[in-house]
Design a protein around this motif. Structure first.
Motif, PDB file in Angstrom:
ATOM      1  N   UNK A  33       0.632  -0.682  -0.377  1.00  0.00           N
ATOM      2  CA  UNK A  33       0.005   0.114  -0.169  1.00  0.00           C
ATOM      3  C   UNK A  33       0.872   1.017   0.088  1.00  0.00           C
ATOM      4  N   UNK A  34       0.397   2.132  -0.473  1.00  0.00           N
ATOM      5  CA  UNK A  34       0.842   3.745  -0.249  1.00  0.00           C
ATOM      6  C   UNK A  34       0.091   4.242  -0.904  1.00  0.00           C
ATOM      7  N   UNK A  35       0.071   5.978  -0.029  1.00  0.00           N
ATOM      8  CA  UNK A  35       1.169   6.073   1.357  1.00  0.00           C
ATOM      9  C   UNK A  35       1.183   5.346   2.227  1.00  0.00           C
ATOM     10  N   UNK A  36       2.012   4.375   3.162  1.00  0.00           N
ATOM     11  CA  UNK A  36       2.167   4.392   4.460  1.00  0.00           C
ATOM     12  C   UNK A  36       0.965   5.041   5.260  1.00  0.00           C
ATOM     13  N   UNK A  37       1.474   6.485   5.062  1.00  0.00           N
ATOM     14  CA  UNK A  37       1.452   7.814   6.481  1.00  0.00           C
ATOM     15  C   UNK A  37       0.717   8.371   5.786  1.00  0.00           C
ATOM     16  N   UNK A  38       0.342   9.182   6.180  1.00  0.00           N
ATOM     17  CA  UNK A  38      -0.212  10.968   5.736  1.00  0.00           C
ATOM     18  C   UNK A  38      -1.020  11.709   6.566  1.00  0.00           C
ATOM     19  N   UNK A  39      -0.435  12.597   5.770  1.00  0.00           N
ATOM     20  CA  UNK A  39      -0.502  13.811   7.198  1.00  0.00           C
ATOM     21  C   UNK A  39      -1.466  15.286   6.446  1.00  0.00           C
ATOM     22  N   UNK A  40      -3.114  14.953   5.949  1.00  0.00           N
ATOM     23  CA  UNK A  40      -3.886  16.171   5.387  1.00  0.00           C
ATOM     24  C   UNK A  40      -4.830  17.026   5.601  1.00  0.00           C
ATOM     25  N   UNK A  41      -5.192  18.075   4.983  1.00  0.00           N
ATOM     26  CA  UNK A  41      -5.398  18.957   5.776  1.00  0.00           C
ATOM     27  C   UNK A  41      -7.253  18.927   5.777  1.00  0.00           C
TER      28      UNK A  41
END
Lengths: 112, 116
Positions: free
Chosen positions: B6-14
């Motif tokens: 899977x990608x991304x493995x992590x994300x921070x979004x608005x």
């Protein structure tokens, strides 16, 4: 309504102790699976039990499927810190769609 | 066992933006699924990803919020649309083991999403 009730939801014991996790339902399942999940990873399949009354052993782990195929248990003998993780039971309902119903999970911590 | 990435493995979004998560499986799986998991809790099925047709959504999940594609047997995407902090969670894709009579699944490592 939770179709698969897992208990206990949290368990913290000392290394070397024994423990049992239960997975119960009022519905019949065509099979039941046990998964273990560690932080940052997806669940990994440990075992599938299929026949009512079936017992399967995986080293120190013993899995049992109830005679009526409505419940299952996982027994760990002489627990080790490496057994720490989230244990999930899951299964497809008998006559249901090809998807898994999951229990709430048991978070197991084995302290050295 | 099957390999699922899977990608991304992590994300921070608005808040208000959208994120598309990709899932690649090898040929050892047939059906594909998307789940949501709060840390330390169990899995909730979002939908079954159907090859070449619309996904089958579970109660409480809708296509406008979680559009899913599966253009071929080994690839699927899940989009989390118009995100809010309540969408912060781990999103997992899985594949049913080919030849399994018991719907056994392999899981990807998950995508940890944080929405600010």
């Amino acid at each position: 309504t939770q179709l698969l009730e897992q208990s206990p939801q949290f368990l913290s014991i000392q290394e070397g102790e024994n423990l049992t996790v239960y997975c119960n339902s009022s519905s019949v399942f065509s099979s039941l699976q046990w998964y273990r999940q560690e932080p940052g990873e997806g669940p990994v399949l440990l075992v599938t039990v299929v026949t009512g009354g079936e017992v399967k052993k995986l080293k120190r782990l013993t899995f049992q499927f109830g005679d009526a195929r409505k419940d299952s248990s996982l027994h760990i003998t002489a627990a080790q810190p490496g057994d720490t993780g989230l244990y999930l039971c899951a299964g497809p309902l008998l006559g249901g769609a090809q998807k898994l119903v999951f229990g709430q999970g048991t978070r197991l911590t084995i302290n050295p | 066992s099957a390999v699922i990435s899977q990608k991304p493995s992590r994300d921070i979004c608005q808040r208000g933006t959208s994120l598309t998560i990709q899932c690649q499986v090898d040929s050892q799986v047939t059906m594909m699924f998307w789940y949501r998991q709060q840390p330390g809790q169990s899995l909730t099925l979002i939908a079954t990803a159907n090859q070449g047709s619309e996904a089958t959504y579970e109660s409480g999940f809708v296509i406008d919020k979680f559009p899913i594609s599966r253009p071929n047997l080994t690839f699927s995407t899940l989009t989390v649309s118009n995100m809010s902090p309540e969408d912060s969670s781990i999103y997992l894709c899985s594949g049913e083991k080919r030849g399994s009579f018991y719907n056994e699944q392999f899981f990807g490592p998950g995508t940890r999403l944080t929405v600010l």
